[in-house]
Design an enzyme around this catalytic site. Structure first.
Site, PDB file in Angstrom:
ATOM      1  N   GLN A  10       4.031  48.861 197.789  1.00 53.22           N
ATOM      2  CA  GLN A  10       3.631  50.217 198.167  1.00 53.22           C
ATOM      3  C   GLN A  10       4.800  50.957 198.814  1.00 53.22           C
ATOM      4  OE1 GLN A  10      -0.307  49.942 199.628  1.00 53.22           O
ATOM      5  NE2 GLN A  10      -0.487  52.111 200.128  1.00 53.22           N
ATOM      6  N   SER A  94       4.447  42.270 198.546  1.00 51.63           N
ATOM      7  CA  SER A  94       3.076  42.597 198.948  1.00 51.63           C
ATOM      8  C   SER A  94       2.202  42.778 197.707  1.00 51.63           C
ATOM      9  CB  SER A  94       3.068  43.829 199.862  1.00 51.63           C
ATOM     10  OG  SER A  94       1.816  44.002 200.462  1.00 51.63           O
ATOM     11  N   LEU A  95       1.706  43.997 197.415  1.00 52.10           N
ATOM     12  CA  LEU A  95       0.870  44.167 196.223  1.00 52.10           C
ATOM     13  C   LEU A  95       1.611  43.748 194.966  1.00 52.10           C
ATOM     14  CD1 LEU A  95       1.111  46.650 193.898  1.00 52.10           C
ATOM     15  CD2 LEU A  95       1.192  47.991 195.981  1.00 52.10           C
ATOM     16  N   ARG A 119      -8.560  45.309 197.109  1.00 50.02           N
ATOM     17  CA  ARG A 119      -7.594  45.072 198.200  1.00 50.02           C
ATOM     18  C   ARG A 119      -7.277  46.366 198.938  1.00 50.02           C
ATOM     19  NH1 ARG A 119      -1.817  44.735 198.692  1.00 50.02           N
ATOM     20  NH2 ARG A 119      -1.070  42.900 199.851  1.00 50.02           N
ATOM     21  N   HIS A 203      -0.682  43.689 206.877  1.00 49.37           N
ATOM     22  CA  HIS A 203      -0.050  42.397 207.168  1.00 49.37           C
ATOM     23  C   HIS A 203      -0.066  42.072 208.666  1.00 49.37           C
ATOM     24  CE1 HIS A 203       1.084  41.943 203.018  1.00 49.37           C
ATOM     25  NE2 HIS A 203       1.587  43.157 203.033  1.00 49.37           N
ATOM     26  N   GLN A 252      -1.783  36.194 202.649  1.00 53.02           N
ATOM     27  CA  GLN A 252      -0.820  37.299 202.610  1.00 53.02           C
ATOM     28  C   GLN A 252      -1.368  38.577 203.238  1.00 53.02           C
ATOM     29  OE1 GLN A 252      -0.655  40.277 199.988  1.00 53.02           O
ATOM     30  NE2 GLN A 252       1.101  39.583 198.787  1.00 53.02           N
TER      31      GLN A 252
END
Length: 314
Positions: A10, A94-95, A119, A203, A252
């Site tokens: 992102q 991340s994503l 998510r 996170h 995560q």
């Protein structure tokens, strides 16, 4: 010497992304159509025409970035680039970890789009707006930032969310704790401590409700072992078992994205070239700062794809 494909996270989104791919390649267009159908939404319309505030929404940005990455992948595949033959590892920020897994056959495209919609919604709703925050700390070592986070724990949750390398760490947690940590980091010699314009404390342990939502969502989808190992965000080491990967994806949500260590792992294991598959060039820039022996190459335009095909198949 070997190659890895990396997938952006992102922040790499921009209005118009993927439109040139859809116009140039039917394989790319098919990806965007399938994602639109999976989400029952014309996400491609928002991607190509905005408005920007709609694209930036976490629930839209996450599947949108994955869609661009997979559009690039499908065009590479149509031109003869087989992941299992040309690439030693995949990783994503991340994503981007979901994009990497989709590219490596662990999830179907439709399931990946739906997982990322879940998510995004779960992360956004985990914490009331205004209660969480994130800040970038520039110019302090990892251990120093960890110490700052520990010092503000009486105020609230604060932890390292991303270790992006090049002296850039991102902290996340309750707003009061993150603000205090940012001020403290400046006092301890950070070059800069910048509050980030984000909508949730990603996170961090405050994302625990989102982790539970992802546990449930991941339990319901078909999972395959990826055709090449994933260098997992929270482990910075290779994983290939589908069940283990699913558990690491849950971890995560509240855990640290160890990107610096991921790139260092590549460098230490003879991976010399990282192709960044998808929107933007963020990971390519980070690779250069983390390890001078690792070359980053961004692949997101028709010209980029043509050059990558020539190199990979040459």
């Amino acid at each position: 010497m070997s190659i890895a494909f990396t997938f952006p996270g992102q922040g790499s989104q921009s209005v118009g992304m993927g439109k040139d791919l859809a116009e140039a390649f039917p394989e790319a267009r098919a990806v965007f159509d399938e994602v639109d159908e999976a989400l029952d939404q014309k996400l491609s319309e928002i991607m190509w025409n905005g408005p920007e505030d709609q694209l930036t929404l976490t629930a839209n940005a996450q599947p949108a970035l994955m869609a661009v990455s997979m559009a690039v992948m499908r065009v590479l595949e149509a031109n003869g680039v087989r992941l299992a033959e040309k690439v030693a590892y995949v990783a994503g920020h991340s994503l981007g970890e979901y994009s990497a897994l989709c590219a490596a056959g662990a999830f179907s495209l439709s399931d990946t789009a739906r997982l990322l919609r879940t998510r995004g919604n779960a992360m956004q709703s985990a914490v009331a707006v205004g209660e969480g925050a994130m800040a970038a700390i520039i110019g302090l070592e990892h251990a120093d930032v960890e110490a700052v986070c520990a010092e503000v724990l009486p105020v609230g949750i604060c932890q390292i969310a991303n270790d992006n390398g090049g002296g850039q760490l991102v902290i996340s947690g309750s707003k009061a704790a993150v603000e205090k940590a940012a001020a403290l980091a400046s006092e301890k010699g950070a070059k800069r401590a910048i509050m980030l314009p984000v909508s949730a404390p990603f996170h961090s342990d405050l994302m625990a409700p989102a982790a539970s939502a992802m546990q449930h969502a991941l339990d319901l989808v078909t999972k395959n072992d990826p055709v090449v190992p994933l260098i997992a965000n929270v482990r910075a080491a290779p994983v290939r078992d589908a069940g283990e990967i699913a558990q690491l994806l849950v971890t995560q949500v509240t855990g640290q994205v160890r990107w610096r260590e991921t790139v260092e792992w590549f460098g230490a294991n003879d991976v010399t070239t990282l192709y960044e598959i998808g929107s933007g060039k963020v990971l390519t820039g980070l690779a250069r700062r983390i390890d001078k022996n690792v070359t980053g190459i961004a692949v997101n335009t028709p010209a980029d794809i043509e050059a990558a095909v020539k190199t990979l198949l040459g």
